[in-house]
Design an enzyme around this catalytic site. Structure first.
Site, PDB file in Angstrom:
ATOM      1  N   HIS A 139      -6.560   0.861   3.980  1.00 22.03           N
ATOM      2  CA  HIS A 139      -6.419   2.253   4.412  1.00 22.03           C
ATOM      3  C   HIS A 139      -5.989   3.154   3.258  1.00 22.03           C
ATOM      4  CE1 HIS A 139      -6.373   2.360   9.053  1.00 22.03           C
ATOM      5  NE2 HIS A 139      -7.289   1.547   8.587  1.00 22.03           N
ATOM      6  N   ASP A 169      -2.615   9.057   8.610  1.00 16.52           N
ATOM      7  CA  ASP A 169      -3.453   7.959   9.050  1.00 16.52           C
ATOM      8  C   ASP A 169      -3.145   7.638  10.510  1.00 16.52           C
ATOM      9  OD1 ASP A 169      -5.207   5.490   8.162  1.00 16.52           O
ATOM     10  OD2 ASP A 169      -3.564   4.712   9.378  1.00 16.52           O
ATOM     11  N   ALA A 212     -13.876 -10.601  -6.045  1.00 16.69           N
ATOM     12  CA  ALA A 212     -14.998 -10.198  -6.892  1.00 16.69           C
ATOM     13  C   ALA A 212     -15.209  -8.703  -6.676  1.00 16.69           C
ATOM     14  CB  ALA A 212     -16.259 -10.985  -6.554  1.00 16.69           C
ATOM     15  N   GLN A 237     -16.893  -6.022  -5.311  1.00 14.38           N
ATOM     16  CA  GLN A 237     -17.867  -5.874  -4.227  1.00 14.38           C
ATOM     17  C   GLN A 237     -18.850  -4.748  -4.487  1.00 14.38           C
ATOM     18  OE1 GLN A 237     -16.864  -6.936  -0.183  1.00 14.38           O
ATOM     19  NE2 GLN A 237     -17.255  -4.821   0.443  1.00 14.38           N
ATOM     20  N   HIS A 297     -16.990  -9.378   7.393  1.00  9.96           N
ATOM     21  CA  HIS A 297     -16.064  -9.338   8.530  1.00  9.96           C
ATOM     22  C   HIS A 297     -16.150  -8.045   9.320  1.00  9.96           C
ATOM     23  CE1 HIS A 297     -14.269  -7.022   5.401  1.00  9.96           C
ATOM     24  NE2 HIS A 297     -13.161  -6.774   6.058  1.00  9.96           N
ATOM     25  N   ASN A 317     -14.701  -0.256   5.579  1.00 10.41           N
ATOM     26  CA  ASN A 317     -15.056   0.024   4.191  1.00 10.41           C
ATOM     27  C   ASN A 317     -16.288  -0.784   3.780  1.00 10.41           C
ATOM     28  OD1 ASN A 317     -12.894   1.789   3.819  1.00 10.41           O
ATOM     29  ND2 ASN A 317     -11.538   0.189   3.059  1.00 10.41           N
ATOM     30  N   SER A 318     -16.313  -2.065   4.123  1.00  9.28           N
ATOM     31  CA  SER A 318     -17.436  -2.925   3.751  1.00  9.28           C
ATOM     32  C   SER A 318     -18.725  -2.475   4.422  1.00  9.28           C
ATOM     33  CB  SER A 318     -17.135  -4.382   4.130  1.00  9.28           C
ATOM     34  OG  SER A 318     -16.124  -4.922   3.317  1.00  9.28           O
ATOM     35  N   GLN A 365     -13.049  -4.715  14.490  1.00  9.02           N
ATOM     36  CA  GLN A 365     -14.251  -5.239  13.836  1.00  9.02           C
ATOM     37  C   GLN A 365     -15.327  -5.680  14.816  1.00  9.02           C
ATOM     38  OE1 GLN A 365     -12.681  -8.196  11.126  1.00  9.02           O
ATOM     39  NE2 GLN A 365     -11.549  -6.649   9.956  1.00  9.02           N
TER      40      GLN A 365
END
Length: 516
Positions: free
Chosen positions: A56, A157, A391, A393, A408, A412-413, A433
């Site tokens: 976050h 947030d 790593a 990303q 997952h 963000n991903s 998720q």
């Protein structure tokens, strides 16, 4: 978003002819140990306060950088409550910031009465609660130090909405920063929807697709209805209505019907939902390496050299984020499924856990390679590349060899994968998720979601099948086409005349007008 991630707050304050200096902040006794970076003068100042978990802090800092870039007369100060275990990881995010962004770190909160290895949601909630007095004193100091105009806006947030009443007391605008789907935001803003999930297999959230109740966030699941976590979830959602708006890290065309429904119900009465401002997709542009994660330069980039040798769109990238972990049994089945598929893979691994799906955010002392099935590395030599813990990303997703992303479903991903046009194998673990996975697989149809067995394990055969499907199957080709179209729309939102850029400008002008 992640109900188990950190809360972040930032403030917009008017400053006449000068910026904030360390003397202003240092006058607050409780902030005597904080780190404060002095900057040059600006017309409007913005402050962010965060609990120190990575995801976050990262996403809201990207919004700060975007705002600072588009409106250089806005000055930003970031206030960060800290926990010793993750402080260094978060601090690394604040290196090499634009000159109109400041940062300060509050002294670590005293959590001596916590269990030795507390559950992450408990740790986050305790940190937020213990940090509130320091946050309040910091806000009052900023309000007084910004000349007669004072602060103009506070943005918090979703996990630290306890600060919103402070904004009302200081008579400044307030906003919630929300980093997840508009569908989840609708669920939070319409609490009566929760009641429908008790006896139904699916629930219809206003403006959204039908979603299975099993895909709702954990606190809303029936089995948690009597828990303290559910109570905290409801109380936090009620505080949304104290805000003047919700800033969401998404873009209008990702969920147009949901955003339209939210806009139709906005208003000025106490029962109307707040205005919603989609400003994304905002993602980290480059790597942020800590000393613990990067190793030496040769090790850091070895996997990129391996990718350079692979064919276009031929490699599956596998990562469960900065904190996601698998059980021992699932870890083993995933490894054997990758091998069985015969397809190329790049896997960033963390040690498996016995029960938790959320691991330690830092790099541990265990060697995760030791948990791989016997002979796995030898048998997959040439087929795959395994990287312990971390790593880059962004660098990986931008490589032409990557043809799919097993992840997952952290927000963000998912945004990063969308901006790079990479099809997804959705493997949700916790928090919001499963809801994100449902949107991308059932709604947008840019992801495949493997089905677990009756024990909750995705078997090796299912893993191998979904990998082959996403990389070389006909369904995978259709998904790739849809994802490329979604990528174009996401990029358009961030252009100079894009919808999200216009929204940020709308907010900036509102904040500037409030200084007059």
């Amino acid at each position: 978003m992640g109900f188990y991630d950190v809360g972040v707050l930032f403030v917009i304050a008017a400053v006449a002819n000068r910026g904030l200096d360390e003397g202003n902040i240092g006058s607050v006794e409780m902030l005597s140990e904080l780190t404060c970076v002095s900057r040059t003068c600006a017309k409007v100042t913005h402050v962010k306060i965060s609990v120190p978990l990575y995801s976050h802090t990262r996403t809201i800092l990207e919004f700060c950088k975007r705002l600072a870039h588009l409106h250089q007369d806005i000055h930003i100060t970031c206030i960060n409550p800290t926990v010793k275990s993750s402080c260094n990881d978060v601090k690394a995010l604040f290196e090499n910031l634009p000159p109109n962004i400041d940062s300060m770190f509050l002294p670590p909160v005293n959590l001596d009465d916590m269990p030795e290895k507390p559950h992450i949601p408990i740790l986050v909630h305790a940190t937020i609660t213990s940090s509130l007095p320091s946050i309040y004193n910091a806000l009052k100091t900023l309000h007084c130090s910004s000349n007669s105009i004072g602060l103009t806006s506070i943005v918090v947030d979703v996990l630290i909405t306890q600060v919103l009443p402070m904004a009302n007391e200081l008579n400044v605008l307030s906003y919630v920063y929300f980093s997840s789907t508009a569908m989840l935001l609708s669920l939070c803003l319409y609490p009566s929807t929760f009641d429908k999930t008790i006896s139904c297999e699916t629930v219809e959230i206003p403006g959204c697709m039908l979603i299975h109740t099993t895909d709702l966030p954990d606190p809303v699941q029936n089995r948690f209805r009597c828990s303290e976590e559910y109570k905290v979830f409801l109380e936090g959602n009620k505080r949304f209505y104290l805000a003047d708006g919700v800033i969401i890290n998404s873009f209008f065309d990702l969920e147009p019907e949901t955003f339209r429904a939210l806009q139709e119900n906005k208003g000025t009465s106490s029962t109307s939902i707040p205005h919603v401002y989609p400003v994304g997709p905002l993602v980290q542009e480059g790597s942020c390496e800590t000393h613990e994660s990067q190793g030496n330069e040769g090790e850091t980039h070895e996997y990129m050299r391996w990718l350079d040798k692979q064919e276009q769109n031929s490699v599956l990238y596998v990562s469960f984020g900065s904190a996601g972990t698998l059980t021992h049994d699932q870890f083993n089945e995933l490894a054997l499924g990758l091998e069985l598929s015969g397809e190329k893979f790049l896997w960033v691994i963390r040690p498996p856990q016995k029960l938790e799906m959320i691991g330690d955010l830092s790099v541990g002392h265990e060697d995760p390679l030791e948990f791989l099935p016997n002979g796995f590395l030898e048998r997959t030599k040439g087929q795959g590349f395994v990287v312990p813990y971390w790593a880059d990303q962004i660098e990986i997703l931008g490589h032409g060899a990557i043809g799919g992303f097993l992840c997952h479903c952290g927000w963000n991903s998912m945004l990063e994968s969308t901006l790079h046009g990479i099809p997804i194998v959705a493997w949700p673990l916790y928090a919001d998720q499963k809801m994100i996975a449902a949107l991308f697989s059932d709604g947008l149809k840019v992801a495949l979601r493997p089905k677990p067995n009756e024990k909750g394990i995705v078997g090796r055969g299912v893993v191998a099948e979904v990998i082959k499907n996403i990389l070389v199957g006909e369904e995978g080709k259709e998904i790739q086409q849809r994802m490329k179209r979604l990528q174009d729309v996401a990029i358009d939102a961030l252009k100079e005349d894009g919808s999200s850029t216009r929204t940020i400008t709308q907010l900036a002008l509102k904040w500037k007008r409030s200084t007059v």
